[in-house]
Scaffold this motif. Structure first.
Motif, PDB file in Angstrom:
ATOM      1  N   LEU A  63     -14.537 -30.466  23.796  1.00 14.65           N
ATOM      2  CA  LEU A  63     -14.625 -29.100  24.329  1.00 14.65           C
ATOM      3  C   LEU A  63     -14.214 -28.142  23.227  1.00 14.65           C
ATOM      4  CD1 LEU A  63     -13.125 -29.574  27.888  1.00 14.65           C
ATOM      5  CD2 LEU A  63     -15.471 -29.002  27.307  1.00 14.65           C
ATOM      6  N   ARG A  90     -20.700 -37.388  28.717  1.00 20.61           N
ATOM      7  CA  ARG A  90     -19.985 -36.635  29.744  1.00 20.61           C
ATOM      8  C   ARG A  90     -19.764 -37.461  30.990  1.00 20.61           C
ATOM      9  NH1 ARG A  90     -17.724 -33.355  26.839  1.00 20.61           N
ATOM     10  NH2 ARG A  90     -18.946 -31.739  25.803  1.00 20.61           N
ATOM     11  N   GLN A  94     -13.913 -37.506  31.477  1.00 28.43           N
ATOM     12  CA  GLN A  94     -13.755 -36.275  32.230  1.00 28.43           C
ATOM     13  C   GLN A  94     -12.354 -35.709  32.073  1.00 28.43           C
ATOM     14  OE1 GLN A  94     -15.518 -34.092  34.016  1.00 28.43           O
ATOM     15  NE2 GLN A  94     -17.244 -35.118  33.036  1.00 28.43           N
ATOM     16  N   GLU A 116     -21.874 -30.609  41.447  1.00 27.40           N
ATOM     17  CA  GLU A 116     -22.696 -30.015  40.390  1.00 27.40           C
ATOM     18  C   GLU A 116     -23.162 -31.048  39.366  1.00 27.40           C
ATOM     19  OE1 GLU A 116     -20.539 -27.248  38.062  1.00 27.40           O
ATOM     20  OE2 GLU A 116     -22.298 -26.042  37.624  1.00 27.40           O
ATOM     21  N   GLU A 120     -26.941 -32.545  38.091  1.00 28.86           N
ATOM     22  CA  GLU A 120     -27.249 -32.300  36.691  1.00 28.86           C
ATOM     23  C   GLU A 120     -27.667 -33.572  35.985  1.00 28.86           C
ATOM     24  OE1 GLU A 120     -27.270 -29.431  35.181  1.00 28.86           O
ATOM     25  OE2 GLU A 120     -27.647 -30.211  33.176  1.00 28.86           O
ATOM     26  N   HIS A 121     -26.907 -34.644  36.235  1.00 28.17           N
ATOM     27  CA  HIS A 121     -27.196 -35.892  35.539  1.00 28.17           C
ATOM     28  C   HIS A 121     -28.099 -36.800  36.358  1.00 28.17           C
ATOM     29  CE1 HIS A 121     -24.369 -35.436  32.153  1.00 28.17           C
ATOM     30  NE2 HIS A 121     -23.744 -34.657  32.986  1.00 28.17           N
ATOM     31  N   LEU A 171     -18.795 -38.279  38.240  1.00 26.48           N
ATOM     32  CA  LEU A 171     -19.760 -38.894  37.335  1.00 26.48           C
ATOM     33  C   LEU A 171     -19.428 -40.344  37.014  1.00 26.48           C
ATOM     34  CD1 LEU A 171     -20.396 -35.941  34.886  1.00 26.48           C
ATOM     35  CD2 LEU A 171     -21.624 -36.571  36.935  1.00 26.48           C
TER      36      LEU A 171
ATOM     37  N   SER C 252     -17.083 -27.109  33.827  1.00 27.86           N
ATOM     38  CA  SER C 252     -18.532 -27.294  33.899  1.00 27.86           C
ATOM     39  C   SER C 252     -19.083 -27.799  32.591  1.00 27.86           C
ATOM     40  CB  SER C 252     -19.212 -25.976  34.261  1.00 27.86           C
ATOM     41  OG  SER C 252     -18.913 -25.644  35.590  1.00 27.86           O
ATOM     42  N   ARG C 253     -18.525 -27.321  31.495  1.00 31.40           N
ATOM     43  CA  ARG C 253     -18.972 -27.834  30.199  1.00 31.40           C
ATOM     44  C   ARG C 253     -18.647 -29.310  30.082  1.00 31.40           C
ATOM     45  NH1 ARG C 253     -16.195 -24.364  26.044  1.00 31.40           N
ATOM     46  NH2 ARG C 253     -17.041 -25.854  24.579  1.00 31.40           N
ATOM     47  N   ALA C 254     -17.473 -29.671  30.610  1.00 34.17           N
ATOM     48  CA  ALA C 254     -17.095 -31.081  30.549  1.00 34.17           C
ATOM     49  C   ALA C 254     -18.026 -31.924  31.405  1.00 34.17           C
ATOM     50  CB  ALA C 254     -15.648 -31.258  31.008  1.00 34.17           C
ATOM     51  N   LEU C 255     -18.598 -31.322  32.434  1.00 31.05           N
ATOM     52  CA  LEU C 255     -19.536 -32.056  33.267  1.00 31.05           C
ATOM     53  C   LEU C 255     -20.905 -32.148  32.603  1.00 31.05           C
ATOM     54  CD1 LEU C 255     -18.861 -30.688  36.861  1.00 31.05           C
ATOM     55  CD2 LEU C 255     -18.489 -32.993  36.069  1.00 31.05           C
ATOM     56  N   GLY C 256     -21.067 -31.421  31.507  1.00 28.52           N
ATOM     57  CA  GLY C 256     -22.337 -31.500  30.801  1.00 28.52           C
ATOM     58  C   GLY C 256     -23.352 -30.454  31.219  1.00 28.52           C
ATOM     59  N   ILE C 257     -22.881 -29.428  31.936  1.00 28.64           N
ATOM     60  CA  ILE C 257     -23.813 -28.385  32.347  1.00 28.64           C
ATOM     61  C   ILE C 257     -24.160 -27.532  31.137  1.00 28.64           C
ATOM     62  CG2 ILE C 257     -24.194 -26.567  34.048  1.00 28.64           C
ATOM     63  CD1 ILE C 257     -23.354 -28.987  35.437  1.00 28.64           C
ATOM     64  N   GLY C 258     -25.424 -27.153  31.045  1.00 28.71           N
ATOM     65  CA  GLY C 258     -25.861 -26.388  29.895  1.00 28.71           C
ATOM     66  C   GLY C 258     -25.388 -24.943  29.926  1.00 28.71           C
ATOM     67  N   LYS C 261     -27.093 -22.380  32.452  1.00 24.92           N
ATOM     68  CA  LYS C 261     -26.693 -22.545  33.838  1.00 24.92           C
ATOM     69  C   LYS C 261     -25.276 -22.075  34.059  1.00 24.92           C
ATOM     70  CE  LYS C 261     -29.706 -26.370  34.879  1.00 24.92           C
ATOM     71  NZ  LYS C 261     -29.712 -27.827  34.852  1.00 24.92           N
ATOM     72  N   ARG C 265     -24.740 -19.342  36.752  1.00 26.23           N
ATOM     73  CA  ARG C 265     -24.208 -19.878  37.988  1.00 26.23           C
ATOM     74  C   ARG C 265     -22.712 -19.638  38.152  1.00 26.23           C
ATOM     75  NH1 ARG C 265     -25.158 -26.114  38.569  1.00 26.23           N
ATOM     76  NH2 ARG C 265     -27.361 -25.662  38.333  1.00 26.23           N
TER      77      ARG C 265
END
Lengths: 326, 319, 358
Positions: A63, A90, A94, A116, A120-121, A171, C252-258, C261, C265
């Motif tokens: 990050l 990802r 986590q 979410e 996404e995945h 995930l 959200s970044r850690a979840l891989g969301i671009g 979005k 969002r």
């Protein structure tokens, strides 16, 4: 092979003086640390504010981009990963944040917050499946599936943290970085969340990097503990051993500063002078020397290396042992 | 006679949606040179109680009802605004959790502390006031008081700011210091330093302290007596040693058990359930849904605060 | 593009969050703002039906047992017994033989039976004529009824202003978001660009370009938008800077969301406050600028009815007070209402409640 292996991780922040000047000064937030985490185990990363533990945790998830070093996850250096591989990563790593109030978007409902990542995945095919999976996750963390359409502000701190944990689990990761997950919670809720985390670890073989400033909390959940100060790991040992045989003066000071809930015990305190201040461009000498009760000239001059006391316990001090208690 | 006596204090917050009793019929006292720890988790009403003593709550939306809050015999709730002004910062002082927000960020620290002195001692001269502030800053352990005087709050570190705030609170030699979670925002080692400082000052000046915290370790270290609050009510009131040795109220017992003890490694005891929503309190004894010893009467009526012996009181039907 | 639209719809279906509901409540309680808001809406909706309220064409014509709607459709002259290529003048037509009393043919005119471009001539008087029962607000220097022109003018200016504001907001939000989210070189260079544009004198540029390219709706529209987006971009930029640091964005970044979005969002819904509070004032600015341009003669091309143009006539015929009083008064009234609404919105969205402490 360990699940995660961090080698010589560095994160330096440049101190800029003006728009065009090139920085020659750096704040070494994370200064050459190395550690490893085995599958299903917990590493406790302990230190006070400013020691770099939060930054280190973020670097592991990329990050924040590290300045140097290698981070091996399942044998591969993730710092070489391009965006496609990072995306896949990802699902394996986590994070749970400290502030349960700020880590959930106040304008989204629980279903979106937890689900979410699933969409996404493409771990679920449609919103119906998503709902089912989220309900399942909520049950796992001890919440009722009725809350799917509620907003974060309708919950207490402990419940929000559970939602955040459900999100982290969504995930199916094998490693979770827990960044002070209970510091903002009340004492009675802290215990609940720690128990939850331990249970989940057993059930799902999760590895944790548990970041905290409270040593007593860390001991309960960690197999190994690494103590950080100003960007360096000053001592690292299995948790029982750290508590029974602390070697570094800072570790001893930390242990002795914890207020014990027993008025009978008058603890022997290690007095630490002054306060933690960021020093720029520190090249040699021990990070802790300015505040150490037993430091001397040599401590400021020499390059301090890790001293291995036994195969699992090392300390970065040239004078380990022999402290005057007050 | 007690220095401060709170009798039957009830504080209600009303808004359009609901009326919430943040503090419900709370009574306890603080004696001369006594350190009382006011313990409880978030939402239990401890901060509101402290703020009511100095009438620092905006009314509306708050509404304070009590038999009285007696300071040296006078009922503060009936005092005039001028009287309150002369008590605040002078006879009773308060320090807060976040020293950064307690100081004006655009004024030098020294000036702000000096102002406290000047407000209550109108005749004092500039030079004399300056000397006194420097003295106090040094007394609270700030190494370079002259530099601190000329600094702005953000230039000081967390620990130094807290020390400066303590200096400001003690400038006029108050007899009671209310400390609202003064070390929660600080690192453990700095926390230990600040507690040392408070202990020292308390002994020197025979200061009474109302120490508000959720950390039982701090209470064990510094308090003479402990008042435990839950959901707006006092549930236990006891001298410190007996409280830890033999906690009476099930909530106190639960709290002590859930503190992670580095000595023992086992599954943590967690009080089941959650802290109730102040708008939606359980009937009878507010703790009953989480109590391992719950009885029928607990669900119907809230137990009165009864004296168990000379010095201890509990609000529980078990006794 | 389709993807984007699908997004907008899905995300807006974000059932109004409780935060929003609470703010709406507070707005509703503020009677001044709420009333102003209602009045504005009613006036605007009414003006949208201007054609049915004030028109020189009748609403309904009943002729030779057939019904015609001249207000909606155009009928060539021979429908009513005129020459094939004649354009029916319904008022004239009404005076003629086929439509006299008792013939069974009739016309129903809208309540204000004047067109916005219809010059009226009165016996023995020169335009502009003062208010009378027939012309409630008088006529302008070409004999056109002022009330009619005001209604049509309001419709045009308000619609135009809404369009400009909407387009400007969208562009401003997008640019501000990119600046705030990515920061760095993108932000710095964009800022310098914005500063340069802000330094340009808006009115002069429009005047210059209008006079060279000719006055047209689109030219005006594009020019306005080129300047309008800057205001909101400042606010959005700072909101995005602030919000991108929030843990829920990191999560959200850690979840891989671009990035896209995340911006749309997560951050945008939390950055709505400046948009909504800025909107009314942006609207006021747009209406006012448009009126100013019309007043100077560089606004919408004639014979488009506009308030600014009426005020100009007022200036030229200063003794005809109705030409200045009514248009200016109306403009003032509208802008005042919008300002009330803006104030109400701002205080409804204000997170702080101030109380008196004793």
């Amino acid at each position: 092979m360990p699940l995660l292996e961090v080698k010589n991780l560095k994160k330096y922040f440049p101190v800029r003086k003006g728009f065009f000047s090139k920085s020659h000064h750096w704040i070494k937030a994370v200064d050459d640390i190395s550690f490893s985490v085995e599958e299903g185990e917990t590493l406790g990363l302990v230190g006070e504010s400013g020691c770099g533990k939060t930054t280190a945790g973020r670097c592991i998830l990329r990050l924040i981009e590290p300045t140097a070093g290698k981070i091996f996850f399942e044998g591969k250096n993730i710092l070489d990963f391009k965006s496609k591989e990072m995306r896949a990563l990802r699902t394996k790593m986590q994070i749970v944040f400290q502030d349960p109030f700020a880590s959930l978007n106040p304008r989204r409902v629980v279903l979106d917050l937890v689900g979410e990542g699933l969409l996404e995945h493409k771990l679920v095919k449609n919103t119906l499946e998503q709902k089912e999976k989220v309900a399942e996750l909520l049950k796992r963390v001890g919440l009722s599936p009725d809350i799917l359409y509620k907003y974060p502000h309708e919950f207490s701190g402990g419940q929000r943290q559970r939602i955040a944990i459900a999100r982290a689990l969504s995930l199916g990761p094998s490693l979770i970085v827990c960044d002070e997950p209970v510091s903002a919670l009340d004492v009675s809720i802290q215990a609940q969340i720690i128990n939850l985390l331990t249970d989940l670890q057993e059930e799902m073989k999760l590895a944790y990097i548990f970041i905290a400033h409270d040593l007593s909390v860390v001991k309960h959940i960690s197999k190994r503990i690494a103590v950080m100060y100003l960007g360096q790991i000053v001592e690292s040992a299995p948790s029982d051993e750290l508590f029974e045989f602390p070697l570094h003066p800072y570790t001893k000071a930390l242990l002795s500063s914890i207020p014990v809930p027993d008025p009978e015990i008058k603890k022997q305190r290690v007095i630490v002078k002054g306060e933690l201040t960021q020093v720029m461009d520190r090249e040699k000498g021990c990070v802790f020397a300015p505040r150490c009760p037993i430091s001397d000239k040599e401590c400021f001059e020499r390059k301090i290396e890790e001293l291995y006391v036994n195969s699992r316990h090392y300390v970065k001090c040239i004078k380990e042992g022999g402290i005057d208690y007050e | 006679m007690n220095l401060l006596n709170i009798e039957n204090l009830t504080v209600t917050f009303s808004s359009v949606e609901a009326s919430i009793k943040a503090v419900d019929d709370v009574s306890f006292g603080i004696g001369n040179s006594e350190v009382v720890g006011l313990v409880g988790e978030s939402g239990c009403g401890k901060t509101v109680t402290a703020l009511s003593i100095l009438r620092l709550l905006p009314c509306p939306p708050a509404e304070i009802k009590a038999k009285g809050i007696f300071w040296k015999g006078r009922n503060l709730l009936k005092a005039s605004i001028e009287e309150m002004h002369s008590i605040r910062g002078n006879e009773i002082s308060i320090i807060f959790q976040e020293p950064l927000s307690s100081f004006n960020p655009v004024q030098k620290v020294g000036k702000q502390i000096q102002e406290i002195l000047e407000v209550h001692n109108k005749k004092i001269e500039n030079g004399e006031a300056y000397e006194k502030v420097i003295q106090m800053l040094s007394h609270v352990g700030i190494q370079n008081p002259e530099w601190a005087f000329e600094s702005y709050p953000h230039e000081l570190s967390g620990g130094m700011r807290q020390r400066a705030m303590i200096a400001m609170a003690l400038m006029n030699g108050p007899e009671l210091l209310i400390a609202d979670e003064p070390t929660t925002a600080l690192d453990v080692t700095i926390q230990a330093q600040i507690l040392d400082l408070l202990e020292k000052l308390q002994k020197e000046r025979h200061l009474s302290i109302l120490m508000i915290t959720h950390n039982l370790g701090i209470v064990a270290r510094i308090a003479n007596r402990v008042v435990v609050m839950y959901a707006g009510k006092v549930v236990e009131d006891s001298p410190v040693k007996p409280l830890f040795k033999e906690p009476l109220h099930p909530y106190t017992q639960g709290l002590l058990k859930s503190i992670p003890n580095p000595e023992k490694k086992q599954r943590l005891y967690a009080i089941p359930g959650m802290i109730p929503d102040p708008a939606n309190l359980p009937s009878g004894c507010t703790f009953h849904p989480r109590c391992p010893y719950v009885m029928d009467i607990c669900k119907r009526e809230f137990p009165p605060l009864n004296k168990v012996d000379d010095s201890r009181a509990v609000a529980c039907w078990l006794y | 593009m389709l993807y984007f639209l699908k997004y907008v719809i899905k995300e807006l279906e974000l059932k109004l969050s409780p935060i929003t509901l609470k703010r709406l409540e507070r707005f509703r309680k503020n009677s001044l703002s709420y009333a102003s808001f209602l009045i504005l809406i009613v006036l605007y909706v009414v003006s949208l039906f201007a054609d049915f309220i004030a028109n020189d064409k009748p609403l309904v014509v009943f002729y030779k047992n057939k019904i015609y709607f001249p207000v909606l459709f155009f009928y060539p002259g021979d429908t009513f017994g005129l020459g094939k290529s004649d354009i029916p003048n319904y008022k004239e037509l009404q005076k003629r033989e086929p439509f006299r009393e008792g013939s069974g043919n009739f016309m129903i005119f809208p309540p204000i039976p004047y067109g916005y471009n219809e010059s009226l001539f009165f016996e023995g008087e020169n335009p502009p004529t003062p208010p009378t029962l027939k012309n409630l607000l008088g006529t302008d220097d070409r004999g056109r009824d002022i009330l009619t022109r005001l209604i049509y003018g309001y419709r045009i200016s308000f619609s135009f202003a809404l369009l400009i504001t909407a387009a400007g907001m969208i562009i401003g939000v997008m640019i501000g978001a990119l600046q705030g989210y990515y920061g760095g070189v993108l932000d710095i260079s964009m800022q310098r660009f914005i500063e340069i544009i802000s330094a340009l004198p808006f009115l002069y540029i429009i005047i210059i370009i209008s006079s060279s390219l000719g006055r047209s709706f689109w030219v005006l529209f594009l020019l306005f938008i080129m300047f309008d987006w800057i205001g909101i971009s400042y606010f959005i930029r700072s909101e995005f800077y602030k919000l991108r640091e929030m843990p829920f964005v990191e999560a959200s970044r850690a979840l891989g969301i671009g990035d896209g979005k995340i911006m749309f969002r997560h951050i945008l819904p939390n950055a709505l406050t400046p948009i909504i509070t800025f909107l009314p004032f942006d609207l006021i600015g747009a209406i006012f600028s448009l009126s100013a341009l019309d007043f100077l003669g560089f606004g919408l091309p004639p014979p488009a009815p506009s308030i600014g143009e009426l005020i100009r006539q007022g200036m030229n015929n200063i003794s005809s007070y109705w030409l200045s009083l009514f248009p200016a008064g109306f403009l003032f009234f509208i802008l005042l209402l919008i300002a009330f609404v803006g104030e109400g919105v701002r205080s409804a969205f204000d997170p702080r409640d101030y109380h008196k402490m004793e």
